[in-house]
Each structure stands twice: as C-alpha cells, then as structure tokens.
Design an enzyme around this catalytic site. Structure first.
Site, PDB file in Angstrom:
ATOM      1  N   SER A 296       3.475  -2.974  -0.171  1.00  0.00           N
ATOM      2  CA  SER A 296       4.308  -2.817   1.283  1.00  0.00           C
ATOM      3  C   SER A 296       4.951  -2.595   2.059  1.00  0.00           C
ATOM      4  CB  SER A 296       2.454  -2.680   2.324  1.00  0.00           C
ATOM      5  OG  SER A 296       1.498  -2.282   1.982  1.00  0.00           O
ATOM      6  N   HIS A 347       5.254  -5.738   6.618  1.00  0.00           N
ATOM      7  CA  HIS A 347       5.602  -4.147   6.474  1.00  0.00           C
ATOM      8  C   HIS A 347       7.379  -4.232   8.000  1.00  0.00           C
ATOM      9  CE1 HIS A 347       1.976  -2.039   6.178  1.00  0.00           C
ATOM     10  NE2 HIS A 347       1.986  -2.910   5.488  1.00  0.00           N
TER      11      HIS A 347
END
Length: 523
Positions: A296, A347
């Site tokens: 991610s 993230h």
C-alpha cells in the site's frame, strides 16, 4: 480591400499564436473554414476557454445570434471537460464593427439559460480600434495581451503566421504524448507477479494471516527492527495479509503502476516504487506498533509521483488523468481514516515518499539539477530524522506495545529466557509498567519455575488491576504449590467471583474446599 482583410486574418492567427505559445493554451476545435478556433487553457481560471472568430460583422443581431451559439457550444465543452462552471472569452476579429448599436451586447456576459453554468464574455477587435480592444481583452483575461500590428499584410504573411501557429500546436501535442511514452510497464507487472507468488508461499507456510508466519517472512515488526533487522523496512512491501489485501493491492497496482512507469520510465519507476514503499514502512515504524505488511505504501507512492507530475505539468495533468487521480486518492485517504485496521501512517508515508522520489529522479531527458538536488537533500534529511526519532521512541525499553509483542512472540516459540529478558529490561527502564506487563512476566516466571518472583509480580498485578481474574487464579495455583490452601482458596474464590462463567475457576474452588478439612482448617 483585400490587403485590409489580410490584416484581420493575420491578427486572428497572431492572437492564436499568442495563446498557444505564450499562455499554454491548446487547440480543442478548429473549424473547416479555419475562421473559428476554440482553445483550452486550464491554468487561467478566469478564461479556461477562448473562442476566436474571424468574421466581418454587419448587424448586431447576427452578433447576438453568434453569442448564443457560442454559449451553446461552450455548454457542450463544459460537459466534455467535466467542469461545474465554465467561462468562455469570445473574441471577434472584424474589419469594421456592426453598423447599428452593439456596445450593450458586450457590456455583460451572456449566461447560457439551461443550467446557468456557462457564461460568454465577448470582445470585439476591429482594424481601427485594436488598442482599445486589446485593453478590454487584457481586462477579461487578467493578463497583458498586446503585440504590434502593421497596416498591411500579404497573403504570404498570413499563411506564414498560420503555419507557425499550427506547427507550434502540433509540436506541443507531440511533446505531451512523449511524456506518456517514456517506458513500457515492465516492473509494474513484475511486482504484481512477485507479490502474488509470495502470498501463495505464505499460505503454504502457515497462512498469510498467521502472525508468526508474517514475522518469519519479514513483516514490519518494530521490536525486531530495533534489534537490527533493518531489512524489515523493505520486505513488508512484498507481503500481504489475507486474500482481500492482496487482491485490492494487486488491482490498484495494475491500474496505477503502468501510468507512472510510462511517465517516468522503468528505472525511475523502480526507484519511486521502492523508495515510497520503504518510506511507508518507516512511517508505520514510527507511528504504529502493530505488525504490518503490504504494498500500500508503494502504491500510494505512485499517487505521490503523479502529484509531482501535477506540480510540473499542471495543465496536462488536470486535462488528462488529474480529476480521476485526485478522486481516487481522496477516496482512499477517507477510507483509510474511517477503517481502524488500515495503516494510515504507511499510506501517508508512501504518498510523501513517492512525491519526493519523483522529485529526485525527475522526468527522462528533462534534468532539473537544482530542484533534484533540493529534493534529494530534503528526502535524506526526512529519512534520517524519521529513523533517528523512530529508534529513539520505539526502543524496547520505552515502548510497551512493542515490548509485549516481542515477549509474546518469544513465548509462542517457548523461548522463555529471552521473553524474560525483554520484560525485565522494560520494567527496569519504564517508570510505570502496566498490569499486563507484570502478568506476562509472572507467566514466564511460572514457566521458568521461579514461583516466588511470579507470586510477587502477581500481587503487583492485583494492586494495579484488582479485577483481573487470571491473576487471582495463577496466584491460587502458586499458593496451592506452596501448600497454603487457605490463601489458594481465597484467590480462587475471587477469580470465580469476577468471572463466574469460567468453569476451571469454579472447579479449583471446589477442589480446594475438599482439601481444607484434611489440612486441619475449618471453613
């Protein structure tokens, strides 16, 4: 008369050249008669659309009909480019103004009646009023529009100006296309294959959701990183936790990776992807004590690289992929902040890492030495500072969550000596260890056979948390081992009172009740 007409034709193409070469506009419509031209320039919010019409006007009514047509066509353009509202600057280039009253038609914008979302502001340029016309145009565009105009132009002059304008537009279009053809997506597909292969390997080796398996294969585990396993900043990029995780990240990489790799080229994409992935792991290391894994951070790095693309080529970005990229990015960020299991630190770290990495490598064949060095220095400072802060804050002796995770991992491996060392080291350094730490320590001491220390720590647990039934139960067992039946029964009864649904607590109380008479003690 023919020479005069050439003058207006020249101004038409010279003005088009001004918008395309100096203001960054691009041609979106050129009518067959080459007397009408529509231009788009997203940078100028006051006039994102410019319409040029070379036509000798006779009556103001015909001008008004044309303004209505322009608004209608502008509304179609607005829908095509997906804008909420659109302003069109409509420029007439005529030898003479209309013979009747027309000024009032230019005083205020015409609003397209269906939806009131498209407005048309018109300007008239005529042979004897170019100076005032340029002033009016400059006011509407909020930027200076002016160039010298001679009295006469030949047809060759007009054709030369038209050719220069169209050639420049074609050249700019080619340059824009070249930006998207710097590399074929090789590493994107390679990373997809690798992460799927590693996922299948995890499933065969104990399961991708099994904590021990994840740690064994290199998931981000703060305690091991602190102990020197630096490769855990890299390996988590290729690991995924569960089928949904691998499916979502593989799909995201499939849609996002090729665009980034085509823009930046293969080697630059490789650097961006890995740097962003590592940045995401570093951010997770600092802000999240939990075990984590996944691509991610690297995928958010692709978003970051596209934001750098937007910084350098804003018009091209927003004209092509910009709206969809920003929409998907915002959706993912909102999703991350509303779902508790998502590692938002990873993230955001990946997003920043991708942006910085793109600034370091820039675009193929387009060197910006000062900017690239600046991005490199900033990136180095951030990475160094983040690691320094992370190791300072997340040392086993100073982070209870990481300490407990490491101790529990050692307990699973039945490595009680190391688990004991981890917890005692933490207790010595911490100003206020929790009841959970003392309970885990007492459990290890029971396993190691040091019952006096275990008893002491269980009493500490009860002092800190009087409602922990497991502490009373274990203490009862220790007292039973010491043949202190009364204290054993007292603690067993307390455990059963706190958690009456636990059958083994009630059974221990019954067993101790049977033992009491033989010990010579009354109830």
């Amino acid at each position: 008369m023919g020479v005069l007409n050439n003058k207006e034709d020249y101004v038409f193409w010279r003005l088009a050249y001004f918008f395309i070469s100096e203001q960054g506009y691009r041609i979106i419509q050129l009518f067959e008669n080459q007397k009408e031209l529509w231009l788009e320039g997203l940078e100028n919010k006051k006039a994102p659309i410019v319409r040029l019409l070379r036509q000798d006007l006779d009556w103001s009514n015909s001008m008004q009909r044309d303004i209505v047509f322009t608004a209608s066509n502008g509304e179609k353009v607005r829908k095509q480019v997906g804008r909420g509202e659109l302003s069109v600057v409509n420029i007439y280039i005529s030898q003479f103004p209309p013979v009747d009253e027309y000024e009032y038609r230019l005083e205020s914008p015409f609003i397209f009646p269906q939806g009131n979302k498209t407005s048309v502001s018109s300007v008239l340029l005529t042979s004897d009023q170019y100076e005032s016309g340029f002033k009016a145009l400059s006011a509407k565009l909020e930027r200076e529009v002016s160039f010298s105009i001679h009295d006469e132009y030949s047809e060759q002059d007009v054709n030369a100006q038209k050719k220069a304008t169209l050639d420049f537009a074609i050249q700019m279009a080619k340059k824009e296309k070249e930006i998207f053809t710097n590399g074929k997506p090789f590493f994107t597909y390679l990373f997809m294959i690798v992460q799927v292969a590693v996922f299948l390997l995890l499933e065969l080796q104990g399961g991708s959701t099994n904590t021990s398996t994840l740690i064994k294969f290199g998931a981000k585990f703060n305690p091991y990183i602190i102990e020197g396993e630096w490769w855990r900043f890299i390996t988590p990029i290729f690991l995924h936790i569960g089928f949904l995780h691998i499916a979502m990240n593989t799909m995201a990489l499939f849609f996002l990776g090729p665009a980034v790799e085509r823009i930046f080229g293969n080697i630059r994409f490789l650097f961006i992807y890995l740097f962003a992935g590592i940045s995401g792991v570093i951010a997770s290391f600092i802000f999240s004590p939990n075990i984590s894994a996944g691509a991610s951070g690297a995928i958010f790095g692709c978003f970051g690289a596209l934001l750098y693309f937007a910084l350098i080529y804003p018009r091209l970005f927003f004209r092509t992929m910009g709206p969809s990229v920003i929409t998907v990015l915002v959706f993912n960020l909102i999703f991350g902040f509303t779902v508790s299991i998502v590692d938002n630190a990873g993230h955001l770290g990946g997003l920043a890492g991708g942006f910085l990495a793109a600034g370091i490598v820039n675009f193929p064949k387009k060197k910006k030495p000062f900017l690239q060095v600046l991005f490199l220095m900033v990136s180095a400072a951030i990475v160094y500072g983040s690691l320094f802060y992370g190791f300072q804050q997340s040392e086993t002796g100073g982070n209870e969550s990481a300490t407990m995770m490491l101790a529990q991992e050692y307990i699973k491996q039945e490595n009680y000596d190391q688990a004991y060392d981890v917890l005692t080291n933490y207790v010595e350094k911490s100003s206020q260890p929790s009841a959970e730490v003392y309970f885990a320590l007492s459990f290890i001491e029971i396993k190691l056979g040091t019952l006096n220390e275990a008893k002491s720590h269980l009493l500490k647990v009860i002092e800190l948390d009087p409602d922990l039934p497991e502490a009373y139960y274990n203490l009862a067992l220790i007292y039973l081992e010491e043949n202190d039946i009364m204290k054993a029964r007292e603690n067993a009864k307390r455990a059963a009172e706190i958690k009456p649904s636990q059958q083994e607590y009630a059974e221990l109380v019954q067993e101790l009740n049977r033992l009491l008479p033989s010990s010579g003690e009354g109830e």
